[in-house]
Motif scaffolding. Sequence first.
Motif, short mmCIF file in Angstrom:
data_model
loop_
_atom_site.label_atom_id
_atom_site.label_comp_id
_atom_site.label_asym_id
_atom_site.label_seq_id
_atom_site.Cartn_x
_atom_site.Cartn_y
_atom_site.Cartn_z
N ALA A 167 -9.05 -22.41 -3.99
CA ALA A 167 -9.33 -21.35 -4.96
C ALA A 167 -10.05 -21.94 -6.17
N LYS A 168 -10.62 -21.05 -6.96
CA LYS A 168 -11.34 -21.46 -8.16
C LYS A 168 -10.44 -21.50 -9.39
N SER A 169 -9.24 -20.98 -9.26
CA SER A 169 -8.33 -20.93 -10.40
C SER A 169 -6.89 -20.96 -9.92
N ILE A 170 -6.00 -21.25 -10.82
CA ILE A 170 -4.57 -21.25 -10.52
C ILE A 170 -4.12 -19.85 -10.09
N HIS A 171 -4.61 -18.84 -10.82
CA HIS A 171 -4.26 -17.46 -10.48
C HIS A 171 -4.72 -17.13 -9.07
N GLY A 172 -5.96 -17.49 -8.76
CA GLY A 172 -6.50 -17.19 -7.43
C GLY A 172 -5.72 -17.88 -6.34
N ALA A 173 -5.32 -19.14 -6.58
CA ALA A 173 -4.56 -19.89 -5.58
C ALA A 173 -3.21 -19.23 -5.31
N ALA A 174 -2.50 -18.88 -6.37
CA ALA A 174 -1.19 -18.25 -6.19
C ALA A 174 -1.31 -16.90 -5.49
N SER A 175 -2.32 -16.13 -5.88
CA SER A 175 -2.53 -14.81 -5.28
C SER A 175 -2.83 -14.92 -3.79
N LYS A 176 -3.74 -15.82 -3.42
CA LYS A 176 -4.10 -16.00 -2.01
C LYS A 176 -2.90 -16.49 -1.20
N ALA A 177 -2.18 -17.45 -1.76
CA ALA A 177 -1.05 -18.04 -1.04
C ALA A 177 0.05 -17.01 -0.80
N LEU A 178 0.40 -16.25 -1.83
CA LEU A 178 1.48 -15.28 -1.69
C LEU A 178 1.08 -14.11 -0.80
N ASN A 179 -0.19 -13.69 -0.87
CA ASN A 179 -0.65 -12.62 0.01
C ASN A 179 -0.59 -13.05 1.47
N SER A 180 -1.01 -14.28 1.74
CA SER A 180 -0.98 -14.78 3.12
C SER A 180 0.44 -14.89 3.63
N LEU A 181 1.33 -15.43 2.81
CA LEU A 181 2.72 -15.57 3.21
C LEU A 181 3.38 -14.21 3.41
N ASP A 182 3.08 -13.26 2.51
CA ASP A 182 3.69 -11.93 2.64
C ASP A 182 3.15 -11.17 3.84
N LEU A 183 1.91 -11.44 4.23
CA LEU A 183 1.39 -10.80 5.45
C LEU A 183 2.17 -11.29 6.66
N ALA A 184 2.38 -12.61 6.75
CA ALA A 184 3.18 -13.14 7.85
C ALA A 184 4.60 -12.59 7.79
N ARG A 185 5.15 -12.46 6.59
CA ARG A 185 6.51 -11.95 6.43
C ARG A 185 6.59 -10.48 6.81
N ALA A 186 5.53 -9.72 6.54
CA ALA A 186 5.52 -8.30 6.90
C ALA A 186 5.60 -8.13 8.41
N VAL A 187 4.81 -8.93 9.14
CA VAL A 187 4.84 -8.84 10.60
C VAL A 187 6.21 -9.25 11.12
N LEU A 188 6.77 -10.31 10.57
CA LEU A 188 8.11 -10.74 10.96
C LEU A 188 9.13 -9.63 10.70
N SER A 189 8.99 -8.97 9.55
CA SER A 189 9.97 -7.95 9.16
C SER A 189 9.96 -6.75 10.09
N MET A 190 8.80 -6.42 10.64
CA MET A 190 8.74 -5.28 11.55
C MET A 190 9.60 -5.49 12.79
N PHE A 191 9.85 -6.76 13.13
CA PHE A 191 10.65 -7.08 14.31
C PHE A 191 12.02 -7.67 13.95
N SER A 192 12.34 -7.73 12.66
CA SER A 192 13.59 -8.35 12.24
C SER A 192 14.49 -7.42 11.43
N ASN A 193 13.90 -6.52 10.65
CA ASN A 193 14.71 -5.60 9.86
C ASN A 193 15.50 -4.65 10.75
N SER A 194 16.64 -4.26 10.28
CA SER A 194 17.43 -3.25 11.00
C SER A 194 16.68 -1.93 11.00
#
Length: 410
Positions: A167-194
């Motif tokens: 990323a070009k900035s600290i803000h951009g790095a955190a935003s990209k990282a958390l969005n990517s992780l949350d996308l993976a977590r969203a897919v996991l949640s569709m098959f893990s949540n009650s």
Amino acid sequence: MPIKWKTRTGLNPQAILDKIELAKSVNADGRVSYSAFDYHEAYASLFSMLDVPPAIANELNVDSLVSKGLGEAARAGVLTVESVEKCLNETARSELSTPERQYALLTSLSIGNGIPFRQLDVESARLRVVDGPYPKKYASRDDVIRKGGRGYLKHSGYTNIIVSTKAKSIHGAASKALNSLDLARAVLSMFSNSGMELMGDSYAPINKIRLGQVHTLHYASGKAATELFWFEPNFFETRAFRHRSPDVLKRNFDRCLAQLSKCRYRETLVDSLLRYVRALDEKDHNSAAIRMWGALETLASPGDARYDRIVKRCSFLFDEAEYHTQVLEHLREFRNRSVHSGDQSDRAKTFCYQMQFYLRQLVFFHLSHAGDFGTLEEANEFLDLPADEETLLKRKEQLGKALKFRQVEA
């Protein structure tokens, strides 16, 4: 795309800039200061009037960008919509010209087994599972957290994760990282949540796989990139989730990501998934339900918030279309009462589970038909078709007649 002022009727940014102009002063060395408390209120109002393209908002800290751009315009002369817009774009271009750097975001997930990847490239980041503690080069993480005084705990059973991105900035790095992780977590949640919960903690978030309390950002060397850290305001420590069938979870997870990559309107689908997983991190289930409706709206009625279309398009997915229409109408009424009248419900958690069910079915529809539609509009036109067989057959007959009348070969 450049930064622009929104053109919606009723917005008058010049009135806000005039208030800031009255409060500003520029000393001999060009430093800008503001003398009135009104400045802070006026400054905050600017953000609702600016249309900042995602390419800028995702890469730069918009608050810092507006502050710098406004300062440049203030030094140059009287604040006008033209001068501020020009300075904002010049500041954005300057900051976007900065070379990218490699960053690593350190966090954890509340999953104890069965995580379906050791290393995963998703969006613009690479996720890596860490067995045990983080590598020693990231020792500064504990120092950053301790100085921040957030009372950080190393959560029992959670899996440590390192998310690497450029990323070009600290803000951009955190935003990209958390969005990517949350996308993976969203897919996991569709098959893990009650699918529903009849008993349990009425204040616990619905998501079983949640983020750890604190996320720190580091350079590739391991050194802390900033003394700031990101933390979860809704953090609620939970027992680490353990999936009963890790192999099944992996198959479903991999297939969803593969289908997502084929979708021609994947950005909107990703946006809906991020809204979904972040909504169900909420401890306040009334708030979570409103945010869940927003996740449905992103896919089923983007841009126009036509709630009748959300009901129609979701119910089309089921054989018992009329039954599901009534359930969705009930959810729509709850959402409207909550937003317009501030009504709260003791059954909000149940409503969240119901919305999760419909969001899952809608996402699975789009993933299953990833190659069938060129745009989300095409997919929604399909979902607007009648649900009953008799009406569909009549529509088919009419279309056949129309093709024949227009002398179009089928």
